[in-house]
Motif scaffolding. Structure first.
Motif, PDB file in Angstrom:
ATOM      1  N   SER A  82      -9.551  -1.748  -5.220  1.00 51.81           N
ATOM      2  CA  SER A  82      -8.553  -2.714  -5.675  1.00 51.81           C
ATOM      3  C   SER A  82      -7.244  -2.483  -4.932  1.00 51.81           C
ATOM      4  N   VAL A  83      -6.377  -3.473  -4.967  1.00 50.07           N
ATOM      5  CA  VAL A  83      -5.071  -3.333  -4.335  1.00 50.07           C
ATOM      6  C   VAL A  83      -4.273  -2.215  -5.010  1.00 50.07           C
ATOM      7  N   GLU A  84      -4.382  -2.101  -6.320  1.00 44.98           N
ATOM      8  CA  GLU A  84      -3.668  -1.051  -7.052  1.00 44.98           C
ATOM      9  C   GLU A  84      -4.109   0.331  -6.592  1.00 44.98           C
ATOM     10  N   ASP A  85      -5.431   0.516  -6.460  1.00 47.72           N
ATOM     11  CA  ASP A  85      -5.938   1.812  -6.008  1.00 47.72           C
ATOM     12  C   ASP A  85      -5.510   2.083  -4.560  1.00 47.72           C
ATOM     13  N   PHE A  86      -5.493   1.038  -3.751  1.00 44.87           N
ATOM     14  CA  PHE A  86      -5.071   1.197  -2.357  1.00 44.87           C
ATOM     15  C   PHE A  86      -3.606   1.633  -2.293  1.00 44.87           C
ATOM     16  N   LEU A  87      -2.770   1.014  -3.121  1.00 45.60           N
ATOM     17  CA  LEU A  87      -1.363   1.405  -3.181  1.00 45.60           C
ATOM     18  C   LEU A  87      -1.205   2.855  -3.625  1.00 45.60           C
ATOM     19  N   ASP A  88      -1.986   3.247  -4.640  1.00 44.37           N
ATOM     20  CA  ASP A  88      -1.915   4.623  -5.130  1.00 44.37           C
ATOM     21  C   ASP A  88      -2.227   5.632  -4.025  1.00 44.37           C
ATOM     22  N   ALA A  89      -3.117   5.267  -3.107  1.00 42.71           N
ATOM     23  CA  ALA A  89      -3.510   6.177  -2.024  1.00 42.71           C
ATOM     24  C   ALA A  89      -2.528   6.152  -0.860  1.00 42.71           C
ATOM     25  N   VAL A  90      -1.967   4.976  -0.570  1.00 38.71           N
ATOM     26  CA  VAL A  90      -1.162   4.818   0.641  1.00 38.71           C
ATOM     27  C   VAL A  90       0.303   5.200   0.431  1.00 38.71           C
ATOM     28  N   CYS A  91       0.866   4.907  -0.733  1.00 43.57           N
ATOM     29  CA  CYS A  91       2.290   5.170  -0.953  1.00 43.57           C
ATOM     30  C   CYS A  91       2.679   6.632  -0.723  1.00 43.57           C
ATOM     31  N   PRO A  92       1.909   7.611  -1.249  1.00 46.89           N
ATOM     32  CA  PRO A  92       2.281   9.006  -0.975  1.00 46.89           C
ATOM     33  C   PRO A  92       2.218   9.345   0.515  1.00 46.89           C
ATOM     34  N   LYS A  93       1.254   8.771   1.226  1.00 49.01           N
ATOM     35  CA  LYS A  93       1.142   9.021   2.659  1.00 49.01           C
ATOM     36  C   LYS A  93       2.361   8.479   3.404  1.00 49.01           C
ATOM     37  N   ALA A  94       2.861   7.332   2.950  1.00 46.65           N
ATOM     38  CA  ALA A  94       4.018   6.702   3.598  1.00 46.65           C
ATOM     39  C   ALA A  94       5.341   7.205   3.030  1.00 46.65           C
ATOM     40  N   ASP A  95       5.270   8.035   1.978  1.00 49.37           N
ATOM     41  CA  ASP A  95       6.471   8.534   1.294  1.00 49.37           C
ATOM     42  C   ASP A  95       7.374   7.370   0.907  1.00 49.37           C
ATOM     43  N   ALA A  96       6.777   6.371   0.256  1.00 47.49           N
ATOM     44  CA  ALA A  96       7.516   5.155  -0.082  1.00 47.49           C
ATOM     45  C   ALA A  96       7.233   4.736  -1.521  1.00 47.49           C
ATOM     46  N   GLU A  97       8.222   4.103  -2.143  1.00 41.54           N
ATOM     47  CA  GLU A  97       8.060   3.533  -3.472  1.00 41.54           C
ATOM     48  C   GLU A  97       7.168   2.297  -3.398  1.00 41.54           C
ATOM     49  N   ARG A  98       6.457   2.029  -4.474  1.00 45.30           N
ATOM     50  CA  ARG A  98       5.562   0.868  -4.506  1.00 45.30           C
ATOM     51  C   ARG A  98       6.326  -0.441  -4.274  1.00 45.30           C
ATOM     52  N   THR A  99       7.508  -0.551  -4.904  1.00 43.99           N
ATOM     53  CA  THR A  99       8.264  -1.793  -4.746  1.00 43.99           C
ATOM     54  C   THR A  99       8.688  -2.004  -3.304  1.00 43.99           C
ATOM     55  N   ALA A 100       9.097  -0.925  -2.642  1.00 38.72           N
ATOM     56  CA  ALA A 100       9.501  -1.037  -1.239  1.00 38.72           C
ATOM     57  C   ALA A 100       8.309  -1.402  -0.366  1.00 38.72           C
ATOM     58  N   MET A 101       7.150  -0.800  -0.651  1.00 34.27           N
ATOM     59  CA  MET A 101       5.941  -1.101   0.116  1.00 34.27           C
ATOM     60  C   MET A 101       5.541  -2.560  -0.045  1.00 34.27           C
ATOM     61  N   LEU A 102       5.595  -3.051  -1.262  1.00 37.77           N
ATOM     62  CA  LEU A 102       5.219  -4.442  -1.501  1.00 37.77           C
ATOM     63  C   LEU A 102       6.183  -5.405  -0.816  1.00 37.77           C
ATOM     64  N   ARG A 103       7.471  -5.065  -0.811  1.00 44.03           N
ATOM     65  CA  ARG A 103       8.452  -5.919  -0.147  1.00 44.03           C
ATOM     66  C   ARG A 103       8.186  -5.968   1.359  1.00 44.03           C
ATOM     67  N   ARG A 104       7.936  -4.798   1.965  1.00 46.28           N
ATOM     68  CA  ARG A 104       7.678  -4.774   3.403  1.00 46.28           C
ATOM     69  C   ARG A 104       6.382  -5.497   3.740  1.00 46.28           C
ATOM     70  N   ALA A 105       5.382  -5.321   2.873  1.00 45.21           N
ATOM     71  CA  ALA A 105       4.097  -5.990   3.126  1.00 45.21           C
ATOM     72  C   ALA A 105       4.255  -7.502   3.072  1.00 45.21           C
ATOM     73  N   GLU A 106       5.019  -7.984   2.106  1.00 43.48           N
ATOM     74  CA  GLU A 106       5.249  -9.422   2.000  1.00 43.48           C
ATOM     75  C   GLU A 106       5.985  -9.945   3.226  1.00 43.48           C
ATOM     76  N   ALA A 107       6.959  -9.157   3.714  1.00 44.81           N
ATOM     77  CA  ALA A 107       7.675  -9.558   4.925  1.00 44.81           C
ATOM     78  C   ALA A 107       6.724  -9.607   6.119  1.00 44.81           C
ATOM     79  N   PHE A 108       5.822  -8.621   6.213  1.00 43.75           N
ATOM     80  CA  PHE A 108       4.884  -8.593   7.331  1.00 43.75           C
ATOM     81  C   PHE A 108       3.939  -9.794   7.290  1.00 43.75           C
ATOM     82  N   ARG A 109       3.494 -10.150   6.113  1.00 36.29           N
ATOM     83  CA  ARG A 109       2.568 -11.287   6.004  1.00 36.29           C
ATOM     84  C   ARG A 109       3.215 -12.582   6.457  1.00 36.29           C
ATOM     85  N   GLY A 110       4.547 -12.652   6.356  1.00 36.90           N
ATOM     86  CA  GLY A 110       5.240 -13.855   6.798  1.00 36.90           C
ATOM     87  C   GLY A 110       5.395 -13.941   8.295  1.00 36.90           C
TER      88      GLY A 110
END
Length: 319
Positions: A82-110
Motif C-alpha cells: 500500500s502507499v501507506e506502507d511504502f511511505l513508512d519504509a521510504v520516509c526514514p531512508k529519506a530522513d523526511a516527514e510524511r507531509t514534506a514527502m507527499l508535497r514533493r511527490a505531488e510537485a513531481f507528478r505535476g
C-alpha cells in the motif's frame, strides 16, 4: 491472461523521486540507471506509468527499484504494498516527514503538465523577502516584502507576485517567472503605479527553502526616482504558517531576521548563526562599482535553511 502486477505505481514513483530529490523524470531515469545500468526503466514508459496509464510488467525493474531505495525488501513488495506502507519504509531512508514527502511527490507528478518548465512546481509557495531599503528616509534599514509563486490552472506559465506594505500604501507587483539553466528571473510590474522590479536570482535547488540574488528598480519612497539595486533573500514560509504582516515593512534598526522569521512561523535551530550568515549574504564585501554575490555566501544560507525546512517544516506547518 497473466495478471498485471503493480499497485499505485504512479504515486510510489513520485514518492521515490521525492525521496531521491529528483526534480524531473530524466533525473529519476538516471537514478535507476545508476542502480542498474541495464535497467528496463525508460522515459517513454515512465510517462505512462506516472500518468497511471500502465504499469511495469518486468519484476526485474521492481528489484532495481528496491535496490535504488536500499529498502532491503523484494521487488514484489514494492509492486503490491500500500502507499501507506511504502511511505513508512521510504520516509526514514529519506530522513523526511510524511507531509514534506507527499508535497514533493505531488510537485513531481505535476512536472511536464501543460509543458511547464522542469522544477517550477518546487517553487510554489509564499516567501518572506529581506533586502536593503532604497528610500533615503529609511537609510540603513532592512525592508520585508512578500513573494508568492503560483501555477495558474489556465496557463503553463508560472506567475510571481511581490508586495511591500509601505507607509503610504501597498506596493503590489506581478509578472512572469523564468527558470533557465543559469538561474531564476522575475520581471514584475505594477501596471497602475508604473513600478517595475527585476529579480535576478541563483538557480533553486530542492527543497527550495530559500531564493536569493539581486533586485533592481527605482526608489518608490523618496523625493525622486533613483535607479537602485539591492541584494535580496527570499525565505520560504511553512504551509499554514502565520503569514506576513500587512504593515511595518521597514524593520527596526539592527533587527534580527531570524527573530522575524520565527514570528512568521519558521523556527531556526541556531538563530544567531542564521543572522550571521544572512547578514553576510545581504552585505558582502566586493570591489567598488560591482555587486557580484559570492556563491559560497548564498550556499551557506541555503544549507542552514534547508536543514530547518526539512526538520522543522512539518512541525511548524501543523502548529
Amino acid at each position: 491472461m497473466a495478471k498485471t502486477i503493480g499497485h499505485a505505481i504512479d504515486v510510489k514513483l513520485s514518492l521515490t523521486a521525492a525521496a531521491l530529490g529528483a526534480i524531473t523524470r530524466k533525473d529519476l531515469a538516471l537514478a535507476f540507471r545508476r542502480a542498474n545500468p541495464a535497467t528496463s526503466f525508460d522515459l517513454e514508459r515512465a510517462h505512462k506509468w506516472l500518468q497511471g496509464r500502465s504499469k511495469p510488467r518486468e519484476m526485474a525493474l521492481y528489484e532495481d527499484w528496491s535496490s535504488l531505495l536500499g529498502l532491503g525488501r523484494p521487488g514484489a513488495w514494492i509492486a503490491e504494498c500500500s502507499v501507506e506502507d511504502f511511505l513508512d519504509a521510504v520516509c526514514p531512508k529519506a530522513d523526511a516527514e510524511r507531509t514534506a514527502m507527499l508535497r514533493r511527490a505531488e510537485a513531481f507528478r505535476g512536472t511536464g503538465h501543460r509543458e511547464r518548465p522542469d522544477g517550477v512546481q518546487e517553487l510554489v509557495g509564499e516567501y518572506a523577502c529581506y533586502s536593503h531599503a532604497w528610500s533615503p528616509y529609511f537609510a540603513g534599514r532592512l525592508i520585508r516584502g512578500c513573494l508568492s509563486i503560483t501555477l495558474p490552472a489556465s496557463s503553463a506559465q508560472p506567475r510571481a507576485a511581490y508586495a511591500e506594505a509601505l507607509p503610504h500604501g501597498q506596493l503590489q507587483t506581478e509578472g512572469p517567472l523564468t527558470l533557465t539553466p543559469h538561474g531564476l528571473q522575475l520581471d514584475l510590474r505594477d501596471p497602475h503605479a508604473g513600478a517595475q522590479l527585476l529579480h535576478v536570482l541563483f538557480g533553486p535547488s530542492p527543497p527550495v527553502s530559500v531564493l536569493g540574488g539581486l533586485m533592481c528598480g527605482t526608489t518608490i519612497l523618496g523625493p525622486e526616482r533613483v535607479p537602485s539595486v539591492t541584494r535580496i533573500l527570499m525565505v520560504r514560509l511553512p504551509a499554514g504558517g502565520r503569514g506576513l504582516a500587512t504593515h511595518d515593512a521597514y524593520l527596526p534598526a539592527d533587527a534580527s531576521v531570524a527573530r522575524d522569521l520565527s514570528g512568521l512561523g519558521l523556527i531556526l535551530d541556531d538563530p544567531d548563526e542564521a543572522d550571521r550568515r544572512i547578514a553576510r549574504f545581504l552585505t558582502g564585501s566586493l570591489r567598488p562599482g560591482i555587486d557580484q554575490i559570492m556563491a559560497a555566501d548564498f550556499r551557506a544560507v541555503v544549507e542552514l535553511l534547508d536543514q530547518a525546512w526539512i526538520t522543522r517544516n512539518g512541525q511548524a506547518a501543523g502548529s
